[in-house]
Design a protein around this motif. Structure first.
Motif, PDB file in Angstrom:
ATOM      1  N   PHE A 126       0.828  -1.210   0.000  1.00  0.00           N
ATOM      2  CA  PHE A 126       0.000   0.000   0.000  1.00  0.00           C
ATOM      3  C   PHE A 126       0.864   1.263   0.000  1.00  0.00           C
ATOM      4  O   PHE A 126       0.534   2.265  -0.597  1.00  0.00           O
ATOM      5  CB  PHE A 126      -0.930   0.024   1.221  1.00  0.00           C
ATOM      6  N   THR A 127       1.969   1.211   0.746  1.00  0.00           N
ATOM      7  CA  THR A 127       2.864   2.372   0.789  1.00  0.00           C
ATOM      8  C   THR A 127       4.288   1.904   0.524  1.00  0.00           C
ATOM      9  O   THR A 127       4.650   0.774   0.842  1.00  0.00           O
ATOM     10  CB  THR A 127       2.823   3.073   2.163  1.00  0.00           C
ATOM     11  N   LYS A 128       5.085   2.818  -0.065  1.00  0.00           N
ATOM     12  CA  LYS A 128       6.480   2.479  -0.332  1.00  0.00           C
ATOM     13  C   LYS A 128       7.307   2.755   0.913  1.00  0.00           C
ATOM     14  O   LYS A 128       6.823   3.298   1.897  1.00  0.00           O
ATOM     15  CB  LYS A 128       6.981   3.334  -1.498  1.00  0.00           C
ATOM     16  N   GLY A 129       8.615   2.388   0.828  1.00  0.00           N
ATOM     17  CA  GLY A 129       9.515   2.685   1.942  1.00  0.00           C
ATOM     18  C   GLY A 129       9.840   1.440   2.741  1.00  0.00           C
ATOM     19  O   GLY A 129       9.475   0.331   2.358  1.00  0.00           O
ATOM     20  N   GLY A 130      10.552   1.625   3.814  1.00  0.00           N
ATOM     21  CA  GLY A 130      10.946   0.522   4.677  1.00  0.00           C
ATOM     22  C   GLY A 130      12.003  -0.324   4.031  1.00  0.00           C
ATOM     23  O   GLY A 130      12.551   0.065   2.994  1.00  0.00           O
ATOM     24  N   PRO A 131      12.312  -1.481   4.514  1.00  0.00           N
ATOM     25  CA  PRO A 131      11.814  -1.991   5.799  1.00  0.00           C
ATOM     26  C   PRO A 131      12.387  -1.228   7.004  1.00  0.00           C
ATOM     27  O   PRO A 131      13.428  -0.601   6.886  1.00  0.00           O
ATOM     28  CB  PRO A 131      12.282  -3.448   5.785  1.00  0.00           C
ATOM     29  N   TYR A 132      11.657  -1.313   8.079  1.00  0.00           N
ATOM     30  CA  TYR A 132      12.090  -0.655   9.310  1.00  0.00           C
ATOM     31  C   TYR A 132      12.795  -1.653  10.207  1.00  0.00           C
ATOM     32  O   TYR A 132      12.524  -2.847  10.178  1.00  0.00           O
ATOM     33  CB  TYR A 132      10.892  -0.054  10.055  1.00  0.00           C
ATOM     34  N   HIS A 133      13.717  -1.128  11.021  1.00  0.00           N
ATOM     35  CA  HIS A 133      14.455  -2.008  11.932  1.00  0.00           C
ATOM     36  C   HIS A 133      14.085  -1.677  13.362  1.00  0.00           C
ATOM     37  O   HIS A 133      14.134  -0.531  13.775  1.00  0.00           O
ATOM     38  CB  HIS A 133      15.958  -1.834  11.730  1.00  0.00           C
ATOM     39  N   GLN A 142       4.111  -3.057   4.910  1.00  0.00           N
ATOM     40  CA  GLN A 142       2.823  -3.733   4.731  1.00  0.00           C
ATOM     41  C   GLN A 142       2.401  -4.481   5.999  1.00  0.00           C
ATOM     42  O   GLN A 142       1.222  -4.585   6.305  1.00  0.00           O
ATOM     43  CB  GLN A 142       2.883  -4.680   3.533  1.00  0.00           C
ATOM     44  N   SER A 143       3.402  -4.987   6.743  1.00  0.00           N
ATOM     45  CA  SER A 143       3.068  -5.644   8.014  1.00  0.00           C
ATOM     46  C   SER A 143       2.408  -4.664   8.964  1.00  0.00           C
ATOM     47  O   SER A 143       1.476  -5.010   9.698  1.00  0.00           O
ATOM     48  CB  SER A 143       4.323  -6.207   8.678  1.00  0.00           C
ATOM     49  N   LEU A 144       2.927  -3.427   8.947  1.00  0.00           N
ATOM     50  CA  LEU A 144       2.312  -2.411   9.794  1.00  0.00           C
ATOM     51  C   LEU A 144       0.878  -2.145   9.344  1.00  0.00           C
ATOM     52  O   LEU A 144      -0.018  -1.960  10.160  1.00  0.00           O
ATOM     53  CB  LEU A 144       3.119  -1.115   9.750  1.00  0.00           C
ATOM     54  N   TRP A 145       0.657  -2.151   8.020  1.00  0.00           N
ATOM     55  CA  TRP A 145      -0.701  -2.010   7.496  1.00  0.00           C
ATOM     56  C   TRP A 145      -1.597  -3.128   8.004  1.00  0.00           C
ATOM     57  O   TRP A 145      -2.739  -2.902   8.397  1.00  0.00           O
ATOM     58  CB  TRP A 145      -0.693  -2.027   5.962  1.00  0.00           C
ATOM     59  N   VAL A 146      -1.052  -4.350   7.973  1.00  0.00           N
ATOM     60  CA  VAL A 146      -1.861  -5.493   8.429  1.00  0.00           C
ATOM     61  C   VAL A 146      -2.226  -5.316   9.895  1.00  0.00           C
ATOM     62  O   VAL A 146      -3.404  -5.420  10.280  1.00  0.00           O
ATOM     63  CB  VAL A 146      -1.086  -6.821   8.243  1.00  0.00           C
TER      64      VAL A 146
END
Lengths: 293, 240
Positions: A126-133, A142-146
């Motif tokens: 849904f959104t670009k960027g990441g991954p975050y650590h 996308q995991s955050l979206w979920v």
């Protein structure tokens, strides 16, 4: 990677899948409570949501519009199914109705196969960027979206049941169908409402998970079964139980896959199902209501 | 007000109600007494739309009721307070009362909170416990809640199925006194009871149901004195 960060990684990915299981489980619980049916087509609602979205994105719809349209489409499809297949068999026993839902699930999967083929579809996040650590573990946006979507939908569901009149009427129908009818609450209307609402939950679950797992015509089978395991874990009739059951299943599965072998991932879920059914058929988080006679 | 004409109801192949006719006038308490299995609950259930009669008609005022299903009969103005109370036990007292008004909730929204106040005034034990779960109330309180929930539907006729079931004599007395005050306010009540003595004391008229047939009908006071009724239902021995 240290063990601690490795564990954190498993928990994070477990919560992502667990959120999806929780949404599917919630659908099982709502339909089961209102109608007494265990709806094995619940997983197909997830697949339909994801497939409609892939198709709409494919014809150029922007993501938000595609999401809204797909949810509405799945709700309409499920509404028609409830009307045609469930309501017309209203007088049948719950076991017969459960078998009808298994048939529906196979039929929907078959139609999906004809329409969309066997190739997996990929959906952009849904959104670009990441991954975050975070503390040595990584998480994709996308995991955050979920996780976010799951949280919002769960909050909405709980809000509906606790604070809206329709939600209360639905609960009344769950607690005591006979008395609810006497008050003028129509069980068939509530059944339609339960199916359509669960369809929306499932469809949204399918859409947010699609960018992580690929979309295939048969993705609903496994997600539906996992959601069922989560619902059983939670006692099959409790909404908070379904949520906790889903998250717990996701985490256990992820830890098992990470620490033992990823080949055991699905096996672990079904071993849990068998253990719960053998040892504690009421569900680990099942709450028994107070009833004075 | 309520008129039942030649009602026949079957459970499967068993004829439970045989040619039942009865009437209830506005503001009356009418009771139907009879032994276990006489068909009392079936009769109320048929009037409320839970069971489908094989033949016969039910009128409310001059209008024939929908007969089926129960969720539509409420709108006609008939509400059944079922046997064993059947409150929504995991919902609060307040929610139970609100749901009683389900069929008029969206059309009549403004008056509903006021009606709840009236119900709570009528049943003092419920007042101040609106947030409590209905399942945690005592049997008597649950019965009051069930009647209150029924009244929330604003019925023309209130059907009560065994309101005294499983309750202590003092509680039964309390509930029956509330029924009398309801009658003063003009509520029409048709009540089924196994506790014939208590029922006949509060009722204006009574019917006696024996194996699906009305065997006696009359003023409640007279039936209370009737020696046959006394021996059959009131525990008096003829030759004692």
């Amino acid at each position: 990677m240290s063990l601690a960060s490795e564990l954190l990684q498993y928990v994070l990915s477990g919560l992502t899948m667990g959120g999806i299981y929780a949404l599917v489980a919630l659908g099982f619980v709502i339909i089961h409570n209102v109608t007494g049916i265990i709806n094995f087509a619940q997983g197909e609602f997830v697949m339909l949501g994801a497939m409609f979205m892939v198709t709409l994105i494919g014809v150029g719809a922007p993501t938000p519009l595609a999401i809204i349209l797909s949810v509405i489409l799945v709700m309409i499809v499920v509404g028609i199914i409830e009307f045609g297949a469930i309501r017309s068999a209203k007088k049948a026993s719950p076991v017969t109705l459960v078998i009808i839902t298994i048939g529906l699930s196979t039929a929907i999967r078959g139609i999906a196969l004809l329409v969309w083929g066997t190739n997996p579809y990929k959906l952009a996040p849904f959104t670009k960027g990441g991954p975050y650590h975070i503390g040595g573990a990584t998480i994709v946006p996308q995991s955050l979206w979920v996780i976010g979507t799951t949280a919002v939908l769960l909050a909405l569901t709980l809000f509906m049941f606790e604070y809206t009149y329709w939600g209360k009427a639905l609960r009344a129908c769950m607690v005591n169908k006979f008395a609810a009818r006497l008050m003028g609450i129509s069980p068939s209307r509530m059944s339609l409402f339960a199916f359509v609402f669960s369809a929306a939950l499932g469809a949204l679950a399918g859409m947010v998970i699609a960018p992580i797992t690929y979309v295939t015509y048969d993705m609903g089978l496994m997600l539906g079964l996992k959601g069922f395991v989560a619902a059983v874990l939670g006692g099959l009739s409790s909404t908070p139980g379904a949520v906790i059951g889903g998250l717990a299943l996701g985490v256990i599965e992820s830890l098992g896959a990470g620490l033992l072998s990823s080949g055991y991932k699905d096996g672990i879920s079904f071993i849990i199902l068998l253990l719960v059914l053998f040892l504690k058929p009421g569900g680990i988080f099942g709450t028994s209501g107070t009833k004075r006679v | 007000m309520l008129k039942v004409v030649q009602l026949d109801t079957y459970h499967g192949r068993i004829r439970v109600l045989k040619n039942i006719s009865l009437h209830v006038e506005k503001g009356e308490i009418v009771t139907i007494v009879g032994a276990n299995g006489a068909g009392k609950s079936t009769l109320l259930g048929t009037i409320a739309g839970v069971y489908k009669p094989k033949s016969g008609r039910i009128f409310l005022g001059t209008k024939q009721t929908s007969c089926l299903p129960a969720e539509k009969v409420v709108k006609d103005g008939i509400i059944l307070v079922p046997e064993r109370r059947e409150v929504f036990d995991s919902l609060s007292v307040l929610d139970n009362l609100r749901l009683g008004a389900f069929h008029r909730y969206y059309t009549d929204k403004k008056t509903i909170e006021g009606d709840i106040e009236k119900i709570l005034a009528l049943f003092p034990p419920l007042a101040g416990r609106e947030k409590q779960l209905a399942g945690t109330l005592s049997g008597g309180e649950q019965q009051m809640l069930a009647i209150g929930r029924g009244l929330m539907a604003n019925p023309k006729v209130l059907l009560l199925d065994e309101p005294s079931l499983g309750l202590a004599p003092l509680v039964v007395k309390e509930i029956f006194e509330i029924l009398l005050s309801l009658r003063k306010q003009g509520t029409t009540i048709l009540m089924v009871e196994q506790n014939a003595k208590a029922a006949l004391k509060v009722a204006d008229r009574a019917y006696i149901l024996e194996r699906g047939v009305i065997s006696h009908a009359g003023m409640a006071r007279e039936l209370l004195q009737d020696s046959r009724v006394q021996s059959a239902y009131l525990g008096a021995r003829l030759h004692a």
